[in-house]
Write an enzyme that holds these catalytic residues in place. Structure first.
Site, mmCIF file in Angstrom:
data_model
loop_
_atom_site.group_PDB
_atom_site.id
_atom_site.type_symbol
_atom_site.label_atom_id
_atom_site.label_comp_id
_atom_site.label_asym_id
_atom_site.label_seq_id
_atom_site.Cartn_x
_atom_site.Cartn_y
_atom_site.Cartn_z
ATOM 1 N N GLY A 126 -38.795 -4.120 42.524
ATOM 2 C CA GLY A 126 -39.628 -4.779 41.513
ATOM 3 C C GLY A 126 -40.688 -5.648 42.177
ATOM 4 N N ALA A 127 -41.263 -5.118 43.269
ATOM 5 C CA ALA A 127 -42.184 -5.932 44.065
ATOM 6 C C ALA A 127 -43.642 -5.676 43.704
ATOM 7 C CB ALA A 127 -41.951 -5.664 45.546
ATOM 8 N N GLY A 167 -45.073 -10.136 39.627
ATOM 9 C CA GLY A 167 -44.269 -11.339 39.435
ATOM 10 C C GLY A 167 -43.547 -11.874 40.668
ATOM 11 N N ILE A 168 -42.285 -12.214 40.466
ATOM 12 C CA ILE A 168 -41.490 -12.896 41.499
ATOM 13 C C ILE A 168 -41.287 -11.997 42.731
ATOM 14 C CG2 ILE A 168 -39.254 -13.995 41.950
ATOM 15 C CD1 ILE A 168 -39.067 -14.396 38.822
ATOM 16 N N GLY A 169 -41.011 -10.706 42.475
ATOM 17 C CA GLY A 169 -40.755 -9.776 43.578
ATOM 18 C C GLY A 169 -41.973 -9.623 44.479
ATOM 19 N N SER A 180 -29.927 -14.271 35.821
ATOM 20 C CA SER A 180 -30.583 -15.241 34.941
ATOM 21 C C SER A 180 -29.534 -16.124 34.272
ATOM 22 C CB SER A 180 -31.376 -14.484 33.873
ATOM 23 O OG SER A 180 -31.758 -15.370 32.854
ATOM 24 N N TYR A 221 -29.870 -7.546 27.590
ATOM 25 C CA TYR A 221 -30.446 -8.223 28.761
ATOM 26 C C TYR A 221 -29.453 -9.238 29.310
ATOM 27 C CZ TYR A 221 -33.635 -11.080 31.594
ATOM 28 O OH TYR A 221 -34.227 -11.766 32.642
HETATM 29 N N1 NAP Z 1 -39.771 -14.603 34.513
HETATM 30 C C1 NAP Z 1 -38.710 -15.338 34.220
HETATM 31 O O1 NAP Z 1 -38.823 -16.394 33.574
HETATM 32 C C2 NAP Z 1 -37.331 -14.897 34.664
HETATM 33 C C3 NAP Z 1 -36.223 -15.700 34.353
HETATM 34 C C4 NAP Z 1 -34.951 -15.300 34.760
HETATM 35 C C5 NAP Z 1 -34.792 -14.115 35.474
HETATM 36 N N2 NAP Z 1 -35.883 -13.342 35.748
HETATM 37 C C6 NAP Z 1 -35.668 -12.078 36.486
HETATM 38 O O2 NAP Z 1 -36.562 -12.017 37.576
HETATM 39 C C7 NAP Z 1 -36.766 -10.648 37.940
HETATM 40 C C8 NAP Z 1 -38.249 -10.402 38.178
HETATM 41 O O3 NAP Z 1 -38.923 -10.519 36.944
HETATM 42 P P1 NAP Z 1 -40.404 -11.100 36.798
HETATM 43 O O4 NAP Z 1 -40.299 -12.311 35.952
HETATM 44 O O5 NAP Z 1 -41.078 -11.187 38.111
HETATM 45 O O6 NAP Z 1 -41.045 -9.972 35.856
HETATM 46 P P2 NAP Z 1 -42.165 -8.869 36.116
HETATM 47 O O7 NAP Z 1 -43.403 -9.504 36.624
HETATM 48 O O8 NAP Z 1 -42.226 -8.109 34.833
HETATM 49 O O9 NAP Z 1 -41.546 -7.965 37.273
HETATM 50 C C9 NAP Z 1 -40.550 -7.017 37.025
HETATM 51 C C10 NAP Z 1 -40.566 -5.983 38.128
HETATM 52 O O10 NAP Z 1 -39.532 -5.010 37.848
HETATM 53 C C11 NAP Z 1 -40.117 -3.702 37.903
HETATM 54 N N3 NAP Z 1 -39.453 -2.746 37.010
HETATM 55 C C12 NAP Z 1 -39.323 -2.827 35.668
HETATM 56 N N4 NAP Z 1 -38.732 -1.725 35.197
HETATM 57 C C13 NAP Z 1 -38.476 -0.926 36.266
HETATM 58 C C14 NAP Z 1 -37.897 0.358 36.407
HETATM 59 N N5 NAP Z 1 -37.496 1.081 35.369
HETATM 60 N N6 NAP Z 1 -37.811 0.889 37.657
HETATM 61 C C15 NAP Z 1 -38.247 0.198 38.731
HETATM 62 N N7 NAP Z 1 -38.819 -1.028 38.654
HETATM 63 C C16 NAP Z 1 -38.938 -1.576 37.422
HETATM 64 C C17 NAP Z 1 -41.554 -3.923 37.450
HETATM 65 O O11 NAP Z 1 -42.365 -2.800 37.802
HETATM 66 P P3 NAP Z 1 -43.834 -2.581 37.147
HETATM 67 O O12 NAP Z 1 -44.752 -3.461 37.925
HETATM 68 O O13 NAP Z 1 -44.066 -1.120 37.350
HETATM 69 O O14 NAP Z 1 -43.724 -2.975 35.692
HETATM 70 C C18 NAP Z 1 -41.885 -5.192 38.185
HETATM 71 O O15 NAP Z 1 -42.226 -4.934 39.528
HETATM 72 C C19 NAP Z 1 -36.163 -9.806 36.812
HETATM 73 O O16 NAP Z 1 -34.912 -9.301 37.210
HETATM 74 C C20 NAP Z 1 -35.969 -10.825 35.684
HETATM 75 O O17 NAP Z 1 -34.934 -10.474 34.795
HETATM 76 C C21 NAP Z 1 -37.141 -13.706 35.375
#
Ligand code: NAP
Length: 286
Positions: free
Chosen positions: A4-5, A8-10, A133, A159
């Site tokens: 997920g890089a 966002g965070i990744g 989370s 989720y």
């Molecule tokens: N943001 C928050 O407030 C928060 C809070 C608690 C936990 N988290 C956790 O933090 C992690 C990162 O999330 P983020 O906030 O950085 O969100 P994000 O920006 O939406 O990043 C999510 C990443 O996961 C990838 N992804 C989604 N579906 C996928 C699939 N089917 N196969 C492969 N890759 C996939 C996305 O790819 P694409 O770029 O192609 O979409 C993206 O690179 C997640 O596990 C999330 O649950 C986030």
């Protein structure tokens, strides 16, 4: 390896690891986005040791192929950050009818980690970091309804269960890897201003969307992942849950001392073991 890089965070974690000189493999589902991310990180960090591998995590076959490609190209793996995740707007299922968020957020990292264990075992000191989370609080795994077919179908429940499952997996794996060279921990990055908030439409998400610009930045959140990946202090810590409980971008975050308690459900040993067994059967592993 950071999953997920591409956003966002990744993406920020991959960038920070590259800045620190690591050889980084980013994993994404979209080739163009992967290429763009690699280009961006190389330009910003001047570290050319960056590659990508493709896999859409809803397909077990793609995860298997990803691991095979990894084993063909590389000998060992030092750090695996299982970060990819989705927070859906409405219930969606994979091609084989499984609820999508549980599949992508939990089953995929369960499968990928197990497939990559031989490479992690070859590292002098390997670390696995599972991005969960605090929203898992209050969730329960219903072993008769893993894919939320009978229960409330709003994806926020799936989720939360996926994030609980990831923590239970972390604890079980840590026990299995006790006295090995591999540590495994779970984290909650707290509220972070990322694309994740754009999708779901439940009341809490709608309210949070109004304050997203005030939430911590992806860099601030990624700092915790990089701390766990690199810090000598974290060398012997395993089977723990780290959480950044504050959400504001106007704070300074100290990643040390963020070990937290996860939910009471997450510590139930027989459930952890049962989940491991069920997951193995679901992915056809072992
Ligand atoms: N943001 C928050 O407030 C928060 C809070 C608690 C936990 N988290 C956790 O933090 C992690 C990162 O999330 P983020 O906030 O950085 O969100 P994000 O920006 O939406 O990043 C999510 C990443 O996961 C990838 N992804 C989604 N579906 C996928 C699939 N089917 N196969 C492969 N890759 C996939 C996305 O790819 P694409 O770029 O192609 O979409 C993206 O690179 C997640 O596990 C999330 O649950 C986030």
């Amino acid at each position: 390896m950071v999953t997920g890089a591409t956003s966002g965070i990744g993406k920020e974690a991959a960038k920070m690891l590259a800045s620190d000189g690591a050889r980084v493999i980013i994993v994404g589902r979209n080739q163009e986005k992967c290429q763009q991310t690699v280009k961006e990180i190389i330009t910003e960090t001047k570290n050319k040791n960056l590659e990508y591998l493709l896999a859409d995590f809803q397909y077990l076959g793609e995860i298997r192929l990803l691991a095979e490609k990894f084993h063909t190209k590389y000998d060992k793996l030092d750090v695996l950050i299982n970060n990819a995740g989705v927070y859906l707007k409405r219930r969606e299922t994979t091609a084989d009818g499984r609820e999508l968020s549980f599949s992508v957020n939990y089953l995929a990292p369960f499968f990928l980690t197990n497939l990559l264990l031989p490479a992690l075992k070859k590292s002098d000191s390997a670390r696995i970091i599972n991005v969960s989370s605090l929203s898992h609080l209050g969730a329960k795994i219903d072993f008769d309804d893993i894919f939320s077919e009978k229960s409330n179908q709003h994806p926020k429940f799936a989720y939360r269960r996926s994030k609980l499952a990831l923590i239970m997996f972390t604890y079980e794996l840590a026990r299995q890897l006790k006295n090995s060279n591999i540590t495994v921990n779970a984290v909650c990055p707290g509220g972070v201003a990322t694309a994740l908030w754009k999708t779901n439409n439940d009341l809490q998400t709608k309210a949070t969307r109004l304050i997203v610009p005030l939430l911590k930045t992806p860099q601030q959140a990624a700092g915790l992942l990089v701390y766990l990946a690199e810090s000598p202090e974290a060398n012997n810590i395993s089977g723990k849950f780290f959480a950044l409980k504050k959400h504001s971008r106007f704070r300074n975050y100290n990643y040390k001392n963020t070990i937290s308690k996860s939910s009471p459900e997450s510590y139930i040993l027989p459930d952890q073991k049962k989940l491991w067994q069920v997951s193995k059967e679901l992915v056809g592993f072992g």
